[in-house]
Design a protein around this motif. Structure first.
Motif, PDB file in Angstrom:
ATOM      1  N   SER A  25       0.834  -1.195   0.000  1.00  0.00           N
ATOM      2  CA  SER A  25       0.000   0.000   0.000  1.00  0.00           C
ATOM      3  C   SER A  25       0.869   1.246   0.000  1.00  0.00           C
ATOM      4  O   SER A  25       2.082   1.186   0.216  1.00  0.00           O
ATOM      5  CB  SER A  25      -0.924  -0.002   1.230  1.00  0.00           C
ATOM      6  N   GLY A  26       0.234   2.378  -0.226  1.00  0.00           N
ATOM      7  CA  GLY A  26       0.967   3.642  -0.213  1.00  0.00           C
ATOM      8  C   GLY A  26       0.173   4.755  -0.850  1.00  0.00           C
ATOM      9  O   GLY A  26      -1.021   4.616  -1.138  1.00  0.00           O
ATOM     10  N   ASN A  27       0.836   5.866  -1.079  1.00  0.00           N
ATOM     11  CA  ASN A  27       0.219   7.045  -1.672  1.00  0.00           C
ATOM     12  C   ASN A  27       0.997   7.454  -2.916  1.00  0.00           C
ATOM     13  O   ASN A  27       2.228   7.393  -2.939  1.00  0.00           O
ATOM     14  CB  ASN A  27       0.188   8.213  -0.682  1.00  0.00           C
ATOM     15  N   VAL A  28       0.256   7.891  -3.937  1.00  0.00           N
ATOM     16  CA  VAL A  28       0.851   8.392  -5.171  1.00  0.00           C
ATOM     17  C   VAL A  28       0.592   9.895  -5.223  1.00  0.00           C
ATOM     18  O   VAL A  28      -0.566  10.336  -5.150  1.00  0.00           O
ATOM     19  CB  VAL A  28       0.273   7.693  -6.411  1.00  0.00           C
ATOM     20  N   THR A  29       1.660  10.692  -5.314  1.00  0.00           N
ATOM     21  CA  THR A  29       1.543  12.146  -5.305  1.00  0.00           C
ATOM     22  C   THR A  29       2.247  12.738  -6.518  1.00  0.00           C
ATOM     23  O   THR A  29       3.011  12.067  -7.211  1.00  0.00           O
ATOM     24  CB  THR A  29       2.149  12.729  -4.020  1.00  0.00           C
ATOM     25  N   ASP A  30       1.966  14.039  -6.757  1.00  0.00           N
ATOM     26  CA  ASP A  30       2.594  14.716  -7.879  1.00  0.00           C
ATOM     27  C   ASP A  30       3.825  15.489  -7.406  1.00  0.00           C
ATOM     28  O   ASP A  30       4.295  15.311  -6.277  1.00  0.00           O
ATOM     29  CB  ASP A  30       1.601  15.629  -8.603  1.00  0.00           C
ATOM     30  N   GLU A  31       4.313  16.382  -8.262  1.00  0.00           N
ATOM     31  CA  GLU A  31       5.547  17.087  -7.952  1.00  0.00           C
ATOM     32  C   GLU A  31       5.398  18.023  -6.752  1.00  0.00           C
ATOM     33  O   GLU A  31       6.378  18.374  -6.107  1.00  0.00           O
ATOM     34  CB  GLU A  31       6.023  17.878  -9.178  1.00  0.00           C
ATOM     35  N   LYS A  32       4.135  18.394  -6.418  1.00  0.00           N
ATOM     36  CA  LYS A  32       3.892  19.242  -5.248  1.00  0.00           C
ATOM     37  C   LYS A  32       3.465  18.431  -4.039  1.00  0.00           C
ATOM     38  O   LYS A  32       3.013  18.976  -3.041  1.00  0.00           O
ATOM     39  CB  LYS A  32       2.804  20.278  -5.576  1.00  0.00           C
ATOM     40  N   LYS A  33       3.570  17.110  -4.174  1.00  0.00           N
ATOM     41  CA  LYS A  33       3.166  16.162  -3.133  1.00  0.00           C
ATOM     42  C   LYS A  33       1.672  16.232  -2.875  1.00  0.00           C
ATOM     43  O   LYS A  33       1.199  15.955  -1.770  1.00  0.00           O
ATOM     44  CB  LYS A  33       3.955  16.407  -1.844  1.00  0.00           C
ATOM     45  N   LEU A  34       0.906  16.581  -3.944  1.00  0.00           N
ATOM     46  CA  LEU A  34      -0.548  16.512  -3.902  1.00  0.00           C
ATOM     47  C   LEU A  34      -0.985  15.155  -4.426  1.00  0.00           C
ATOM     48  O   LEU A  34      -0.357  14.585  -5.326  1.00  0.00           O
ATOM     49  CB  LEU A  34      -1.177  17.634  -4.734  1.00  0.00           C
ATOM     50  N   SER A  35      -2.061  14.626  -3.890  1.00  0.00           N
ATOM     51  CA  SER A  35      -2.536  13.305  -4.264  1.00  0.00           C
ATOM     52  C   SER A  35      -2.916  13.256  -5.747  1.00  0.00           C
ATOM     53  O   SER A  35      -3.460  14.215  -6.303  1.00  0.00           O
ATOM     54  CB  SER A  35      -3.753  12.930  -3.414  1.00  0.00           C
ATOM     55  N   ILE A  36      -2.619  12.125  -6.377  1.00  0.00           N
ATOM     56  CA  ILE A  36      -3.024  11.881  -7.761  1.00  0.00           C
ATOM     57  C   ILE A  36      -4.113  10.813  -7.743  1.00  0.00           C
ATOM     58  O   ILE A  36      -3.829   9.636  -7.513  1.00  0.00           O
ATOM     59  CB  ILE A  36      -1.851  11.414  -8.633  1.00  0.00           C
TER      60      ILE A  36
END
Length: 822
Positions: A25-36
């Motif tokens: 499990s985990g989180n996928v974020t963009d270059e600003k560490k915002l969720s994708i």
């Protein structure tokens, strides 16, 4: 083979279904560490092992022990590969994706042979959007909002109701003056707003001035919807069914076409006007224009319209934003204009909301706990600001029509608060009429004391179809509300049966003593019929074996101990009796087969029930005496404990029952809305468990599609169980994401719903699983939104044969929280 497939599906829905698999499990974020949201994760060389992130960018997948290369992919971002070794422990793997490079975007197949200067210009804006976005920097700002609504009626000569009671009304002149302008509503709001990246917001509404009704007016607070076009997805849950892809984003390049329509000089700068055209209205719902300052590549102005298809209430919605530019470094939002409206059968509403943003303080510093679950505060003083405050803080001038309206409203506001005027209005409302006596009910209201009571009408006392024959049941309702939002309401009813000449009755009282924490106490006393299975199928509710006779005293209450954590305690002492011996209306038994009532000796029962529920990080707005809930990105967890207490006051029941569960509704990016409900229950002890205290599943109705989060569409068997019982429900509404891709289907407004459920009853070793799919469409119903659905359900299990059924449903949009019941 078919049963094997269904059994595999069922096993996948159970918790800890495969002991040998381990969780990644985990989180996928963009270059600003915002969720994708809706990013794809799959195993290299084995694409069947795949999953997708939820709206918060979180993912889960289960893998057997071994080595894997996981591919993380999202539209508009570069793919990323990650190696994982599955051995003995769960693994958490967070991944950050970065936007595709501009030259890579230009090579995508959406490009044409000819050059596209409009798209090239927006690419340059997107390349520097993080630097020029005002939402990339912590700041404070003053916001002034002016919202107005103009209501027009189809029949312009529609006659107003008149007072024909013969009573002289000392304020008739003021009432007629108000009637001439009551087709307009107007609100002013003054806000101090704080913001910190990525999406932390807190506002204080220092002034709120309402003239008329603010029910249809939008954007009276900045925390519900932030039209930030510098982010990838724009969430407006109270306005639009799905998040919206911004045209000023890398994913937007793949969702929109950009056409340069004009270039002109203005204040020594070259301005490009670029038209925004959606490639596919199912995923990109904006169209309009963006003005860009050449060479600086900064936004000057935006004018965009939302596609009608996914708007929850309004028929149209237009957004206009104007920016001021601080050199070549920042686009600062200075004004926002919203143009929206809705038309019903007999009236139409045109609304405008203008917001002015001023006194920016960039690079503001905030304490660590400054931002939290409380997103906005409105004090009582904000509602009591005088004209001098508004004259000093008003940033947008009134139109001549608004000036006339405000003057007229203010001139009679004091008169409306006078006792004489309130009494005159109440006299009209309280006037006894033929239709009130016969159909609507007799009401009496005292506006000064904020009380109202109602006596049932002649039609309202009639119970032609009822257990043990027809009845008459006159009733009385009372309501009182205090200024601090405390409230008291009660209902009392007496009923007499014609067939058995039996007298029944009930009364309940409820007092809301702490509105902010939803603190409520309740009391009821009844001698009436009661049902054993209140949520059974429609065809089973009326069965005589579902009814008993009960004399009961109930006392309970509910309170929010801390934000999002609710506790509810209910107690009941009752004497339960069989209805065997009553005379019944049997003429319809041949058409609608019925059963004989249960036969048992009378007994006493004392029940206590404790329910705890918790929604982590529940967001809310604070009003002077209450809180307005905005929801949470986390599920609601609940636990229930019921105890049948023996010996107390002669109680003979003795059992313990527990139930746990979780329920949530979330948006999967632009793909639609998913809701699920997972629950399990068990009798911990059953030393003396009476039939009235058994727990039952929600069986299927013949043609009615019942709420799929709490019922099974293909279940037609009653399974009263003392042992473990578990069930899982889910439904996904695509909100047009799939159907709109079919040519010409967008205009139909039809969307797709899919879902299913699974159930396991240990005592009977009963497995049930079902899948369903259907078509849904929203309609206007009076002044509400009605959703009609047609569905097909496939059901199977280890104790039944596969079956197919077809059903329909009706659902009304709740205009308070802008949500459907499922």
């Amino acid at each position: 083979m078919k049963k094997i497939i269904f059994q595999l599906l069922f096993s996948c829905l159970l918790i800890n279904h495969v002991q040998s698999q381990l969780l990644v499990s985990g989180n996928v974020t963009d270059e600003k560490k915002l969720s994708i949201p809706y990013a794809t994760i799959y195993a290299k060389n084995n694409a069947d092992l795949r999953t997708i992130t939820d709206i918060n960018g979180y993912y889960e997948m289960r893998l057997f022990p071994g080595e894997y290369f996981l591919i993380f992919s999202a539209e508009g971002y570069e793919d990323r590969e990650s190696y994982v070794m599955i051995s003995e422990k769960p693994i958490q793997r967070n991944i950050q994706l970065f936007p595709q490079k501009i030259n890579e975007i230009q090579e995508i197949k959406v490009t044409t042979k000819k050059s596209n200067p409009g798209r090239d210009i927006l690419l340059k804006v997107i390349e520097k959007r993080e630097k020029i976005s005002p939402w990339s920097i912590p700041h404070k700002v003053d916001v002034y909002i002016k919202a107005s609504e103009q209501v027009t009626y189809k029949d312009k000569n529609k006659e107003k109701s008149k007072d024909v009671s013969g009573i002289d009304d000392p304020f008739e002149l003021e009432k007629k003056k108000l009637d001439s302008i009551d087709n307009r509503n107007f609100v002013e709001v003054q806000i101090n707003r704080s913001f910190a990246p990525p999406n932390n917001v807190k506002e204080e509404r220092t002034g709120y001035n309402k003239r008329g009704n603010d029910r249809n007016l939008y954007y009276l607070s900045t925390v519900k919807s932030n039209f930030n076009f510098f982010q990838n997805l724009i969430h407006m849950d109270d306005l639009h069914q799905t998040p919206i892809t911004s045209p000023i984003s890398v994913p937007g390049i793949l969702s929109y076409r950009y056409r340069l329509e004009a270039k002109y000089e203005e204040n020594g700068q070259t301005i490009s006007r670029i038209k925004i055209i959606p490639r596919n209205s199912s995923t990109s719902t904006l169209e309009g224009y963006i003005w860009v300052i050449d060479s600086l590549w900064m936004i000057q102005k935006i004018e965009l319209s939302l596609n009608k298809g996914n708007l929850l209430v309004f028929d149209y919605f237009k957004i206009k934003q104007t920016y001021t530019n601080q050199g070549d470094s920042l686009c600062v939002l200075s004004q926002q204009d919203l143009d929206y409206g809705v038309k019903f059968k007999d009236q139409s509403s045109k609304c405008y909301t203008k917001a002015n943003f001023s006194s920016y303080q960039f690079n503001s510093s905030f304490t660590k706990k400054y931002f939290g679950n409380e997103l906005a505060v409105t004090t009582q003083e904000a509602y009591e600001k005088d004209s001098s405050f508004w004259n000093a803080s008003r940033k947008i001038e009134f139109t001549p029509e608004e000036k006339a309206f405000v003057l007229a409203k203010d001139s009679i506001r004091d008169a409306h608060n006078r006792t004489e005027y309130l009494d005159s209005v109440d006299r009209v409302f309280n006037k006894l009429t033929f239709w009130k006596v016969v159909w609507f009910g007799i009401d009496h209201r005292n506006r000064a004391k904020k009380t109202q009571w109602t006596i049932s009408s002649l039609a309202g006392v009639s119970r032609p179809l009822y257990i043990a024959g027809p009845r008459i049941a006159p009733s009385f309702f009372y309501f009182k509300k205090w200024k601090d939002e405390r409230a008291l309401d009660s209902y009392t009813e007496l009923s007499m049966g014609f067939l058995n000449a039996d007298l029944k009755g009930k009364t309940w009282w409820r007092y809301r003593f702490d509105p902010f924490h939803f603190g409520t106490v309740n009391f009821s006393l009844e001698n009436d019929f009661d049902v054993i299975r209140p949520y059974d199928a429609i065809t089973q509710i009326y069965q005589r074996d579902n009814f008993i006779e009960k004399t009961a005293l109930k006392v309970g209450g509910i309170y929010e101990l801390f934000n999002g954590f609710y506790t509810e305690l209910q107690t009941e002492f009752s004497n339960r009796r069989s209805i065997n011996g009553y005379k019944f209306f049997t003429e319809l038994d041949n058409t609608f087969p019925n059963k004989e009532p249960l036969v048992f000796n009378p007994y006493n029962a004392f029940l206590a029930e404790l329910t705890l529920s918790y929604t982590p990080k529940q967001k809310y707005l604070r009003e002077p005496y209450r809180k307005v809930l905005l929801g949470s990105k986390f599920p609601t967890f609940y636990a229930k404990y019921e105890r049948g207490i023996p010996y107390f006051l002669g109680s003979v029941i003795d059992h313990e029952y527990a139930r746990i569960g979780m329920i949530q509704t979330l948006k999967i990016g632009t793909l639609g809305t998913t809701s699920y409900h997972l629950t399990a229950s068990k009798f911990l002890s059953s030393r003396n468990l009476q039939w009235a205290d058994f727990k039952f599943q929600r069986r299927s109705d013949p043609i009615w599609f019942s709420n799929p989060l709490y019922s099974f569409q293909g279940l037609d068997t009653l399974l009263p169980s003392k042992d473990l019982f578990a069930e899982f429900h889910f439904i996904h509404h695509d909100n047009g994401a799939l159907m709109n891709k079919i040519p010409f289907m967008k205009k139909t407004g039809i969307s797709i719903a899919i879902g299913g459920g699974a159930m396991f009853v240990k005592e009977f070793q009963w497995q049930h699983y079902e899948l369903f799919g259907g078509l849904e469409r929203n309609f206007k119903f009076s002044k509400r939104r009605l959703r009609i659905g047609l569905y097909a359900t496939i059901a199977d299990g280890n104790k039944i044969d596969p079956s197919i059924s077809y059903k329909f449903s009706f659902a009304i949009l709740d205009d308070r929280d802008m949500k459907w019941n499922f």
